[in-house]
Design an enzyme around this catalytic site. Sequence first.
Site, mmCIF file in Angstrom:
data_model
loop_
_atom_site.group_PDB
_atom_site.id
_atom_site.type_symbol
_atom_site.label_atom_id
_atom_site.label_comp_id
_atom_site.label_asym_id
_atom_site.label_seq_id
_atom_site.Cartn_x
_atom_site.Cartn_y
_atom_site.Cartn_z
ATOM 1 N N ASP A 1 0.880 -1.175 0.000
ATOM 2 C CA ASP A 1 0.000 0.000 0.000
ATOM 3 C C ASP A 1 0.913 1.219 0.000
ATOM 4 O O ASP A 1 1.454 1.600 1.034
ATOM 5 C CB ASP A 1 -0.890 -0.015 1.240
ATOM 6 N N ASP B 1 -12.847 5.002 2.053
ATOM 7 C CA ASP B 1 -11.385 5.025 2.219
ATOM 8 C C ASP B 1 -10.884 6.472 2.201
ATOM 9 O O ASP B 1 -10.690 7.066 1.141
ATOM 10 C CB ASP B 1 -10.735 4.210 1.091
ATOM 11 N N GLU C 1 -7.290 0.599 -4.177
ATOM 12 C CA GLU C 1 -7.185 0.520 -2.720
ATOM 13 C C GLU C 1 -8.490 0.058 -2.048
ATOM 14 O O GLU C 1 -8.448 -0.814 -1.170
ATOM 15 C CB GLU C 1 -6.741 1.874 -2.163
ATOM 16 N N LYS D 1 2.676 11.945 -4.013
ATOM 17 C CA LYS D 1 1.756 11.094 -4.771
ATOM 18 C C LYS D 1 0.651 11.929 -5.416
ATOM 19 O O LYS D 1 0.110 11.575 -6.452
ATOM 20 C CB LYS D 1 1.153 10.057 -3.823
#
Length: 622
Positions: free
Chosen positions: A13, A207, A181, A74
């Site tokens: 992850d 999430d 994810e 990211k």
Amino acid sequence: MEGKGEAPAIGIDLGTTYTCVGVWQDDRVEIIANDQGNRTTPSCVSFTDTLRHVGDAAKNQAAMNPTNTVFGAKRLIGRKFNDISYLVDISWPFKVIPGPGNKPIIVVTYKGEEKHYAAEESHPWYSILLIKTKEIAEAHLGSTVKNAVVTVPAYFNDSQRQTTKDAGLIAGLNVMRIVSEPTAAAIAYGLDKKATSAGGKNVLIFDLGGGTFDVSLLNIEEGTFEVKATAGDTLLGGEDFDNRMLKHFVREFKTKNEMDISGKPRALRKLRTACERPKRTLSFTTVATIEIDCLYNGVDFYSRISRARFEDLNMDLFQKCIELVRKCLRDANMDKNSVHDVVLVGGSTRIPKVQQLLQDFFNGKELCKSINPDEAVAYGAAVQAVILSGEGNDKVQDLVLLDVTPLSLGLEILGGVMSVVIPKNTKIPCEKEEKYTTVKDNQTRVLIHVYEGEGTKVSENSLLGKFTLSGIPPAPKGVSILNVCFSIDVNGILKVTAEEKTTGRKKKITIKNGKCRLSKAEIKKMVQDSEKCKAEDRYHKKKVEAKNSLVNYAYKMQNTIKYDDEIASKLTAVDKKKIEDAVKFVLQWLDGNQLAEADEFEDKKKELEIIWHPIMAKIYMG
């Protein structure tokens, strides 16, 4: 790690703020702790005059080296500079500038040279973190890791997914699969809850991580995980809540002290780090304090913030999360009463207001908190890794993942209109074909532009790539038929083929060599650069260890003759002076030779040992 065999495939992850890695061992997933004993590693890289720091080491020195410490990068992948320019002013102390094609460029100073790292084209931050994660896994497993499943936000587009695969190659990893994810988190939730009732269970994965937000709706039935719809925002997450608090305290510091620290990287870095603690504290108390010594110009800073104030600062962001939940349900044509479980994933779901708003939306339904929100995604990735490796027990081998494409894919037609070939939320892998015709008389070539997005006009969407199909026989417009085929693989990566029917002339591309993609030559060069950097890091580590060993040995000698009464009483005056002179000489030499080579430090230590060992032997042997 050579000669120790090959390790099992791992699940990674690669989060915006923290990275987590898991592996399937002894019929279960084990989350691997790093060299600091932590089960998650900060997604942080710093550059200095001598080497790179990664993870905890990078975060620990961030306040001293803010402009060269990269975190949260990211968020740059697949973005234009204009998309993230609002983050540059205060959120990031490191420098980000617009580059060619308006791509964001990270600027740092490394080994005394200014380096420009293009987030889209090279993204060293991404590959460096993968290298670190690979090393963590190898240290735990005692063998070489070659294969991995890597997760990405559900709303990562084709470009962002390909960038992730490229980063894996640079890090020396074969990325077996790119998994969304929320889908990985659903595996963590559903592994022991294989529904047997008709229709299975409809599960909503909420999430909310450090830098991205995803919501996915899945149907889980007898080991089959079918994604029905997904929604999200790759510029929404816990870092935004930190930024709101950061700006709040910057304003307060300015009001109290008449000093503006908004352009002071070191002060901002100290304040940002301090903001993380009250944000977490407010999850279980109603008031939190922040206290920083010498924040700026010798001025200390002390303040309090209430949970109510924190919620007020971020309420629009919390509401945006709920709106995306509503959109996901709408795309799936499902009523919220049909959702059996709402699963919380990501550290930011611990915020009480987020939980309250979500629970209110689902009419008081109890939220599922049975999985670790920080580790669930890595857990699911590790399960997928063992499945793709053909290993594991019956518990995992019958699991099936049916993911979807997060955005519509299509091409430009006359008038700048987006002609959708593959609609969003189409199950992948998939392949779809559409027929088009020429739009001009005697047209012999067609330029095909491939786009991704939900806008009706291509100007509202993202250009993924373009290519030309030539050699079309001259004919009146509308006569020549072009078959355009879009094919998406299990990783969500797109291939486009165009064929003119009468001649059979065909052109095919994988959308990977546009401005935001790496060629094979570029990847090869970056792999070589990565190996060079690893070799340099090993060289510097050896040098630091040799220097520390020398320093420790010298002070051990000095302290022994000073504080060990038994040895001191047996030392002759001549031997004591010999030791004192040797230690003094070495410490003076160290002051002027901090950048000496490892073998020089080792030689100096041997010189001390030649003096020390005979004297100690004489004492102990009487």
